[in-house]
Scaffold this motif. Structure first.
Motif, short mmCIF file in Angstrom:
data_model
loop_
_atom_site.label_atom_id
_atom_site.label_comp_id
_atom_site.label_asym_id
_atom_site.label_seq_id
_atom_site.Cartn_x
_atom_site.Cartn_y
_atom_site.Cartn_z
N GLU A 21 -21.01 149.72 -24.16
CA GLU A 21 -19.69 150.20 -23.77
C GLU A 21 -18.91 150.53 -25.04
N TYR A 47 -23.77 158.88 -20.15
CA TYR A 47 -22.73 157.87 -20.04
C TYR A 47 -22.00 158.08 -18.73
N ASN A 56 -13.82 152.06 -19.57
CA ASN A 56 -14.43 152.56 -20.80
C ASN A 56 -15.79 153.17 -20.49
N VAL A 58 -19.69 153.80 -20.53
CA VAL A 58 -20.89 153.01 -20.73
C VAL A 58 -22.04 153.99 -20.98
#
Length: 93
Positions: A21, A47, A56, A58
């Motif tokens: 992350e 991602y 956020n 990952v």
């Protein structure tokens, strides 16, 4: 001028798979990194962001051979060189 640091949290670190992350980043940086990661040894590079305002990104990187961490480090170094080149070109304007 201040330089921000990036915070990473490793979620999974296996032989051919890395999930991490990147805190506080969005699509701009992640798309550039994803594009640089792709090479002949990469099977998955992508991602996801659950919600653009609260989550956020990952990243997932899977390689057919080689270390996925080294693959990401090489991509980051390539981005660094490209940014340096762009900066030098802009200074000439």
């Amino acid at each position: 001028m201040t330089i921000d640091t990036m915070e990473l949290e490793v979620i999974e670190n296996e032989k051919n798979r890395l999930r991490f992350e990147i805190k506080g980043e969005g699509h701009s940086f992640c798309n550039a990194l994803k594009s640089e990661i792709w090479n002949e040894n990469v099977e998955v590079a992508g991602y996801h962001i659950e919600h653009s305002l609260t989550a956020n990104p990952v990243f997932v990187v899977e390689t057919s051979k080689g270390d996925p961490k080294k693959t990401v480090l090489d991509a980051v170094e390539c981005l660094r060189k490209k940014n340096k080149s762009l900066k030098e070109q802009l200074k000439k304007i």
